[in-house]
Design a protein around this motif. Structure first.
Motif, short mmCIF file in Angstrom:
data_model
loop_
_atom_site.label_atom_id
_atom_site.label_comp_id
_atom_site.label_asym_id
_atom_site.label_seq_id
_atom_site.Cartn_x
_atom_site.Cartn_y
_atom_site.Cartn_z
N LEU A 47 56.45 32.61 65.23
CA LEU A 47 57.29 31.92 64.26
C LEU A 47 57.47 32.78 63.02
CD1 LEU A 47 58.64 29.32 63.03
CD2 LEU A 47 56.32 28.60 62.39
N VAL A 48 58.71 32.86 62.56
CA VAL A 48 59.01 33.47 61.26
C VAL A 48 59.55 32.36 60.37
CG1 VAL A 48 60.49 35.07 59.98
CG2 VAL A 48 59.52 35.77 62.18
N LEU A 49 58.87 32.12 59.24
CA LEU A 49 59.36 31.17 58.25
C LEU A 49 60.10 31.97 57.19
CD1 LEU A 49 56.27 28.81 57.89
CD2 LEU A 49 58.43 28.37 59.07
N LEU A 50 61.38 31.76 57.12
CA LEU A 50 62.29 32.58 56.31
C LEU A 50 62.77 31.81 55.09
CD1 LEU A 50 64.09 35.14 56.08
CD2 LEU A 50 65.71 33.99 57.61
N ASP A 51 62.40 32.29 53.92
CA ASP A 51 62.85 31.68 52.67
C ASP A 51 64.37 31.73 52.59
OD1 ASP A 51 62.89 30.67 50.02
OD2 ASP A 51 62.75 32.69 49.19
N ALA A 52 64.97 30.66 52.12
CA ALA A 52 66.43 30.55 52.05
C ALA A 52 67.06 31.64 51.20
CB ALA A 52 66.83 29.18 51.51
N THR A 53 66.32 32.20 50.25
CA THR A 53 66.90 33.21 49.37
C THR A 53 66.75 34.63 49.92
OG1 THR A 53 64.87 33.42 48.08
CG2 THR A 53 66.49 31.80 47.33
N LEU A 54 65.91 34.81 50.92
CA LEU A 54 65.71 36.14 51.48
C LEU A 54 66.92 36.55 52.32
CD1 LEU A 54 63.13 37.77 50.96
CD2 LEU A 54 62.42 37.23 53.27
N GLY A 55 67.28 37.80 52.30
CA GLY A 55 68.43 38.27 53.06
C GLY A 55 69.74 37.84 52.43
N ASP A 56 69.72 37.63 51.13
CA ASP A 56 70.91 37.25 50.37
C ASP A 56 71.59 35.99 50.89
OD1 ASP A 56 70.61 39.48 48.68
OD2 ASP A 56 71.70 40.75 50.09
N GLY A 57 70.83 35.13 51.55
CA GLY A 57 71.38 33.88 52.05
C GLY A 57 72.28 34.03 53.26
N ILE A 78 62.81 31.42 64.65
CA ILE A 78 63.12 31.71 63.25
C ILE A 78 63.52 30.41 62.56
CG2 ILE A 78 64.55 33.03 61.64
CD1 ILE A 78 65.05 34.99 64.02
N ALA A 79 62.76 30.03 61.54
CA ALA A 79 63.02 28.79 60.82
C ALA A 79 63.22 29.07 59.34
CB ALA A 79 61.88 27.81 61.00
N GLY A 80 64.22 28.46 58.78
CA GLY A 80 64.48 28.57 57.36
C GLY A 80 63.63 27.58 56.59
N ILE A 81 63.12 28.00 55.43
CA ILE A 81 62.42 27.09 54.54
C ILE A 81 63.16 27.06 53.22
CG2 ILE A 81 60.13 27.15 55.59
CD1 ILE A 81 59.33 29.33 53.63
N SER A 94 74.17 29.21 61.29
CA SER A 94 73.13 29.80 60.44
C SER A 94 72.34 30.88 61.15
CB SER A 94 72.17 28.72 59.96
OG SER A 94 71.36 28.27 61.03
N GLY A 95 72.31 30.87 62.48
CA GLY A 95 71.51 31.82 63.22
C GLY A 95 70.05 31.45 63.30
N LEU A 96 69.66 30.34 62.67
CA LEU A 96 68.27 29.91 62.67
C LEU A 96 68.00 28.98 63.84
CD1 LEU A 96 67.92 29.08 58.87
CD2 LEU A 96 67.25 31.19 60.04
N ASP A 97 66.74 28.98 64.29
CA ASP A 97 66.33 28.07 65.37
C ASP A 97 65.90 26.72 64.82
OD1 ASP A 97 66.57 30.10 67.42
OD2 ASP A 97 64.75 30.99 66.59
N GLY A 98 65.52 26.67 63.56
CA GLY A 98 65.07 25.44 62.94
C GLY A 98 65.03 25.61 61.44
N ALA A 99 64.73 24.52 60.75
CA ALA A 99 64.64 24.56 59.29
C ALA A 99 63.73 23.44 58.83
CB ALA A 99 66.02 24.42 58.66
N MET A 100 63.12 23.65 57.66
CA MET A 100 62.31 22.59 57.07
C MET A 100 62.31 22.72 55.57
SD MET A 100 58.32 23.51 57.75
CE MET A 100 57.50 24.86 56.95
N ASN A 101 62.03 21.59 54.92
CA ASN A 101 61.87 21.62 53.48
C ASN A 101 60.65 22.45 53.15
OD1 ASN A 101 64.03 19.91 53.27
ND2 ASN A 101 62.80 18.08 53.06
N GLN A 102 60.62 22.99 51.98
CA GLN A 102 59.53 23.87 51.57
C GLN A 102 58.33 23.03 51.17
OE1 GLN A 102 60.65 26.51 48.42
NE2 GLN A 102 59.68 28.20 49.48
#
Length: 124
Positions: A47-57, A78-81, A94-102
């Motif tokens: 799992l990669v937890l990816l901050d929403a601001t990383l990679g310029d969004g 790959i999940a966005g946080i 988005s290219g993400l597999d999942g997302a969650m609140n931080q």
């Protein structure tokens, strides 16, 4: 699970890492896009937890870069946080597999991981 936390905020990184470890997972952390791509090229992460601001969004492009960098290992989930509750569900583009609140709440994180990895081998 072997988790990579890609988060720019050092405090969020540390708390999330500790929470994951308390839940029985191994976690590494990076704070830049280049460090993230370097790590996924060398280490197999579940799992990669990816901050929403990383990679310029630009999540779709950045997620694709992660997948390419992980070509020598298995491609991680790959999940966005994000602190934004409206970003809890990934959009198809988005290219993400999942997302969650931080969330820094262990039970919230545990439930999300159980949802994402329910079909895993049961060791998680």
């Amino acid at each position: 699970l072997q988790v990579l936390i890609a988060e720019e905020n050092d405090i969020h990184q540390a708390v999330l890492k500790r929470t994951l470890e308390v839940l029985g997972h191994k976690a590494d952390r990076v704070s830049s896009a280049s460090a993230l791509l370097d790590r996924v090229a060398k280490v197999k992460y579940d799992l990669v937890l990816l901050d929403a601001t990383l990679g310029d969004g630009e999540h779709a492009k950045f997620a694709e870069s992660i997948r390419k960098a992980a070509a020598n290992t298995e491609v991680p989930f790959i999940a966005g946080i994000s602190a934004d509750e409206n970003q809890n569900a990934p959009k198809k583009s988005s290219g993400l597999d999942g997302a969650m609140n931080q969330s820094l709440d262990a039970e919230v994180i545990h439930q999300k991981l159980m949802t994402w990895f329910a079909d895993a081998d049961g060791d998680h």
